[in-house]
Write a protein that holds these residues in place. Structure first.
Motif, PDB file in Angstrom:
ATOM      1  N   SER A  33     -37.305  39.765  35.582  1.00 52.26           N
ATOM      2  CA  SER A  33     -36.588  38.804  36.424  1.00 52.26           C
ATOM      3  C   SER A  33     -35.218  39.375  36.797  1.00 52.26           C
ATOM      4  CB  SER A  33     -36.420  37.470  35.692  1.00 52.26           C
ATOM      5  OG  SER A  33     -35.571  37.645  34.580  1.00 52.26           O
ATOM      6  N   TRP A  34     -34.598  38.739  37.811  1.00 50.90           N
ATOM      7  CA  TRP A  34     -33.296  39.212  38.265  1.00 50.90           C
ATOM      8  C   TRP A  34     -32.260  39.108  37.155  1.00 50.90           C
ATOM      9  CZ3 TRP A  34     -32.648  42.260  42.135  1.00 50.90           C
ATOM     10  CH2 TRP A  34     -33.473  42.169  43.251  1.00 50.90           C
ATOM     11  N   SER A  35     -32.322  38.062  36.365  1.00 47.40           N
ATOM     12  CA  SER A  35     -31.326  37.890  35.301  1.00 47.40           C
ATOM     13  C   SER A  35     -31.428  38.995  34.250  1.00 47.40           C
ATOM     14  CB  SER A  35     -31.465  36.520  34.655  1.00 47.40           C
ATOM     15  OG  SER A  35     -32.732  36.392  34.046  1.00 47.40           O
ATOM     16  N   VAL A  36     -32.632  39.399  33.912  1.00 46.23           N
ATOM     17  CA  VAL A  36     -32.822  40.476  32.933  1.00 46.23           C
ATOM     18  C   VAL A  36     -32.348  41.807  33.508  1.00 46.23           C
ATOM     19  CG1 VAL A  36     -34.553  41.766  31.626  1.00 46.23           C
ATOM     20  CG2 VAL A  36     -34.701  39.292  31.779  1.00 46.23           C
ATOM     21  N   VAL A  37     -32.636  42.047  34.772  1.00 46.87           N
ATOM     22  CA  VAL A  37     -32.230  43.296  35.409  1.00 46.87           C
ATOM     23  C   VAL A  37     -30.714  43.388  35.477  1.00 46.87           C
ATOM     24  CG1 VAL A  37     -32.275  44.606  37.566  1.00 46.87           C
ATOM     25  CG2 VAL A  37     -34.366  43.564  36.719  1.00 46.87           C
ATOM     26  N   PHE A  38     -30.039  42.307  35.905  1.00 41.69           N
ATOM     27  CA  PHE A  38     -28.584  42.347  35.999  1.00 41.69           C
ATOM     28  C   PHE A  38     -27.925  42.389  34.623  1.00 41.69           C
ATOM     29  CE2 PHE A  38     -29.119  40.506  40.378  1.00 41.69           C
ATOM     30  CZ  PHE A  38     -28.681  41.656  41.024  1.00 41.69           C
ATOM     31  N   LYS A  39     -28.519  41.736  33.636  1.00 40.68           N
ATOM     32  CA  LYS A  39     -27.995  41.820  32.280  1.00 40.68           C
ATOM     33  C   LYS A  39     -28.080  43.249  31.773  1.00 40.68           C
ATOM     34  CE  LYS A  39     -28.513  38.668  28.811  1.00 40.68           C
ATOM     35  NZ  LYS A  39     -29.266  37.896  27.813  1.00 40.68           N
ATOM     36  N   PHE A  40     -29.170  43.930  32.076  1.00 36.65           N
ATOM     37  CA  PHE A  40     -29.318  45.334  31.686  1.00 36.65           C
ATOM     38  C   PHE A  40     -28.301  46.207  32.407  1.00 36.65           C
ATOM     39  CE2 PHE A  40     -31.208  49.527  32.549  1.00 36.65           C
ATOM     40  CZ  PHE A  40     -31.263  49.997  31.252  1.00 36.65           C
ATOM     41  N   ILE A  41     -28.114  45.977  33.718  1.00 35.81           N
ATOM     42  CA  ILE A  41     -27.183  46.780  34.506  1.00 35.81           C
ATOM     43  C   ILE A  41     -25.754  46.592  33.995  1.00 35.81           C
ATOM     44  CG2 ILE A  41     -26.110  46.948  36.789  1.00 35.81           C
ATOM     45  CD1 ILE A  41     -28.871  46.623  38.011  1.00 35.81           C
ATOM     46  N   PHE A  42     -25.364  45.375  33.667  1.00 35.96           N
ATOM     47  CA  PHE A  42     -23.998  45.117  33.217  1.00 35.96           C
ATOM     48  C   PHE A  42     -23.704  45.708  31.847  1.00 35.96           C
ATOM     49  CE2 PHE A  42     -23.991  41.104  36.010  1.00 35.96           C
ATOM     50  CZ  PHE A  42     -23.579  41.845  37.098  1.00 35.96           C
ATOM     51  N   HIS A  43     -24.722  46.078  31.097  1.00 40.05           N
ATOM     52  CA  HIS A  43     -24.511  46.661  29.774  1.00 40.05           C
ATOM     53  C   HIS A  43     -24.708  48.171  29.743  1.00 40.05           C
ATOM     54  CE1 HIS A  43     -24.982  42.426  28.618  1.00 40.05           C
ATOM     55  NE2 HIS A  43     -24.144  42.754  27.653  1.00 40.05           N
ATOM     56  N   THR A  44     -24.842  48.806  30.887  1.00 43.54           N
ATOM     57  CA  THR A  44     -25.016  50.255  30.911  1.00 43.54           C
ATOM     58  C   THR A  44     -23.677  50.964  31.057  1.00 43.54           C
ATOM     59  OG1 THR A  44     -25.349  50.232  33.297  1.00 43.54           O
ATOM     60  CG2 THR A  44     -27.323  50.132  31.925  1.00 43.54           C
ATOM     61  N   THR A  45     -23.663  52.226  30.681  1.00 40.16           N
ATOM     62  CA  THR A  45     -22.459  53.043  30.813  1.00 40.16           C
ATOM     63  C   THR A  45     -22.130  53.300  32.271  1.00 40.16           C
ATOM     64  OG1 THR A  45     -23.093  54.112  28.747  1.00 40.16           O
ATOM     65  CG2 THR A  45     -21.409  55.198  30.060  1.00 40.16           C
ATOM     66  N   GLU A  46     -23.140  53.416  33.114  1.00 42.55           N
ATOM     67  CA  GLU A  46     -22.902  53.690  34.524  1.00 42.55           C
ATOM     68  C   GLU A  46     -22.107  52.576  35.204  1.00 42.55           C
ATOM     69  OE1 GLU A  46     -25.948  54.018  33.222  1.00 42.55           O
ATOM     70  OE2 GLU A  46     -26.405  56.153  33.438  1.00 42.55           O
ATOM     71  N   PHE A  47     -22.318  51.346  34.772  1.00 44.29           N
ATOM     72  CA  PHE A  47     -21.572  50.230  35.346  1.00 44.29           C
ATOM     73  C   PHE A  47     -20.085  50.364  35.051  1.00 44.29           C
ATOM     74  CE2 PHE A  47     -19.901  45.861  34.993  1.00 44.29           C
ATOM     75  CZ  PHE A  47     -20.082  45.466  36.302  1.00 44.29           C
ATOM     76  N   TYR A  48     -19.762  50.697  33.804  1.00 44.07           N
ATOM     77  CA  TYR A  48     -18.362  50.855  33.430  1.00 44.07           C
ATOM     78  C   TYR A  48     -17.748  52.094  34.065  1.00 44.07           C
ATOM     79  CZ  TYR A  48     -19.429  47.159  30.170  1.00 44.07           C
ATOM     80  OH  TYR A  48     -19.814  45.969  29.635  1.00 44.07           O
ATOM     81  N   MET A  49     -18.542  53.150  34.236  1.00 41.43           N
ATOM     82  CA  MET A  49     -18.036  54.332  34.935  1.00 41.43           C
ATOM     83  C   MET A  49     -17.761  54.020  36.398  1.00 41.43           C
ATOM     84  SD  MET A  49     -19.938  57.707  33.337  1.00 41.43           S
ATOM     85  CE  MET A  49     -20.842  57.919  34.800  1.00 41.43           C
ATOM     86  N   ALA A  50     -18.601  53.206  37.028  1.00 41.89           N
ATOM     87  CA  ALA A  50     -18.380  52.830  38.425  1.00 41.89           C
ATOM     88  C   ALA A  50     -17.117  51.997  38.567  1.00 41.89           C
ATOM     89  CB  ALA A  50     -19.592  52.064  38.961  1.00 41.89           C
ATOM     90  N   ILE A  51     -16.866  51.080  37.640  1.00 43.92           N
ATOM     91  CA  ILE A  51     -15.659  50.262  37.683  1.00 43.92           C
ATOM     92  C   ILE A  51     -14.418  51.140  37.497  1.00 43.92           C
ATOM     93  CG2 ILE A  51     -14.390  48.405  36.541  1.00 43.92           C
ATOM     94  CD1 ILE A  51     -16.768  47.421  38.129  1.00 43.92           C
ATOM     95  N   GLY A  52     -14.451  52.037  36.516  1.00 45.04           N
ATOM     96  CA  GLY A  52     -13.317  52.937  36.276  1.00 45.04           C
ATOM     97  C   GLY A  52     -13.062  53.872  37.433  1.00 45.04           C
ATOM     98  N   ALA A  53     -14.135  54.422  38.012  1.00 45.33           N
ATOM     99  CA  ALA A  53     -13.986  55.325  39.154  1.00 45.33           C
ATOM    100  C   ALA A  53     -13.446  54.577  40.365  1.00 45.33           C
ATOM    101  CB  ALA A  53     -15.321  55.982  39.486  1.00 45.33           C
ATOM    102  N   CYS A  54     -13.837  53.329  40.526  1.00 36.72           N
ATOM    103  CA  CYS A  54     -13.333  52.524  41.640  1.00 36.72           C
ATOM    104  C   CYS A  54     -11.843  52.261  41.481  1.00 36.72           C
ATOM    105  CB  CYS A  54     -14.109  51.218  41.727  1.00 36.72           C
ATOM    106  SG  CYS A  54     -13.605  50.169  43.090  1.00 36.72           S
ATOM    107  N   ILE A  55     -11.394  51.991  40.268  1.00 37.06           N
ATOM    108  CA  ILE A  55      -9.971  51.755  40.016  1.00 37.06           C
ATOM    109  C   ILE A  55      -9.166  53.013  40.288  1.00 37.06           C
ATOM    110  CG2 ILE A  55      -8.287  51.286  38.182  1.00 37.06           C
ATOM    111  CD1 ILE A  55     -10.393  49.346  37.015  1.00 37.06           C
TER     112      ILE A  55
END
Length: 76
Positions: A33-55
């Motif tokens: 489901s979408w909720s499981v997919v987004f929960k998985f995405i928000f807990h990955t290292t790539e998500f935090y790297m994207a936020i840091g790189a954007c800053i």
């Protein structure tokens, strides 16, 4: 030169991490489901790297924290 290096590194990290995050959306085709997919995405290292790189990318492009007046006084 340092700002160019920061720009290129943050841009490269942004492209790699967002590309991986888009690939994670293929889990939806496996039946998750979408909720499981987004929960998985928000807990990955790539998500935090994207936020840091954007800053870092925004701070380099928008000149946040770079004071040009000090360099002018030292050279005169």
């Amino acid at each position: 030169m340092f700002r160019l290096f920061l720009f290129l590194m943050s841009y490269g990290l942004m492209i790699l991490s967002v590309g991986n995050l888009i690939l994670y959306l293929n889990y939806r085709t496996l039946g998750y489901s979408w909720s499981v997919v987004f929960k998985f995405i928000f807990h990955t290292t790539e998500f935090y790297m994207a936020i840091g790189a954007c800053i870092v990318l925004c701070s380099v492009v928008l000149d946040v924290g770079f004071d040009r007046t000090d360099n002018v006084k030292d050279k005169v």
